[in-house]
Motif scaffolding. Structure first.
Motif, short mmCIF file in Angstrom:
data_model
loop_
_atom_site.label_atom_id
_atom_site.label_comp_id
_atom_site.label_asym_id
_atom_site.label_seq_id
_atom_site.Cartn_x
_atom_site.Cartn_y
_atom_site.Cartn_z
N ASP A 41 59.58 51.80 54.19
CA ASP A 41 58.72 51.82 53.02
C ASP A 41 58.12 52.50 53.89
O ASP A 41 57.49 52.44 54.96
N GLU A 42 57.64 54.03 53.41
CA GLU A 42 56.50 54.51 53.54
C GLU A 42 55.19 55.11 53.53
O GLU A 42 54.49 55.49 54.65
N SER A 43 55.02 54.03 52.85
CA SER A 43 53.76 54.05 52.16
C SER A 43 52.35 53.38 53.89
O SER A 43 53.19 52.78 54.50
N PRO A 44 51.57 54.25 53.67
CA PRO A 44 50.54 53.23 54.64
C PRO A 44 49.79 52.49 54.73
O PRO A 44 49.73 51.90 53.43
N LEU A 57 50.67 55.90 62.07
CA LEU A 57 51.22 55.58 60.88
C LEU A 57 52.39 55.71 61.67
O LEU A 57 53.50 55.52 61.41
N GLY A 67 51.14 65.09 51.47
CA GLY A 67 52.68 65.05 51.76
C GLY A 67 53.74 66.06 51.37
O GLY A 67 53.16 67.30 51.83
#
Length: 197
Positions: free
Chosen positions: A34-37, A46, A82
């Motif tokens: 999961d690359e969510s900050p 991050l 992004g």
């Protein structure tokens, strides 16, 4: 004892191409994380956290390997850019970047799965953009199709024309894998790039 395998925890063709420059045998394995900050997480934190998470995820199924994890975000005026995903977003990102300085934060991790030893850092790199016209931006996006690139450009291609100056210790960091720092990390695990056959 040096681990028997080197694995790049990435599906990025750009990172694979960079790592191939070192002349080392390696496998590339996509890391599903999961690359969510996290709330209020600074970009440098991050990318280091995600690089470590990617390395751990791949190391879990490769206990004999040295695993390289990497992640990158681009920021302009403190705002994270992004991957654009489509033409309209790419144009909007480059319009925002025109005349500005983007800071690319690249997280790098080398995990020895056998010993658990982990080395990790964030390598910053600055790209100072030229003043770009809407026509130049649209022409660039249409020619290069940088839709899966953070910041909407490929510096290894025509994207170099977007900049007036680049600033940093390792130009490879801009593409997504800081090789100079990685060479030091590998040496710490007994892998000497210049002594390989």
């Amino acid at each position: 004892m040096t681990p028997s395998r080197l694995i790049l925890a990435s599906s990025s063709p750009f990172r694979r191409e960079l790592l191939q420059r070192l002349g080392l045998a390696f496998d590339a394995v996509a890391a599903d994380v999961d690359e969510s900050p996290l709330p209020n997480e600074p970009p440098a934190d991050l990318v280091v956290r995600l690089a470590q998470s990617k390395a751990r995820a791949v190391a879990a199924s490769h206990p004999d390997a040295l695993v390289i994890g990497s992640d990158q975000v681009a920021c302009i005026n403190g705002r994270v850019l992004g991957k654009p995903g489509d033409r309209a977003n790419a144009i909007a990102q480059l319009q925002q970047a025109s005349g500005q300085t983007a800071v690319f934060h690249t997280g790098l991790c080398l995990l020895n799965a056998a010993t658990g030893r982990m080395q990790a850092l964030c390598e910053p790199f600055k790209a100072h953009f030229r003043q770009l016209t809407p026509q130049q931006i649209a022409a660039y996006v249409d020619r290069e199709q940088p839709l899966n690139c953070a910041g909407s450009f490929k510096s290894e291609g025509l994207g170099i024309a977007l900049f007036r100056r680049l600033e940093g210790d390792d130009p490879n960091a801009l593409i997504g894998l800081p090789l100079i720092r990685l060479i030091d990390m590998l040496a710490g695990e007994g892998v000497e790039v210049l002594q390989q056959p």
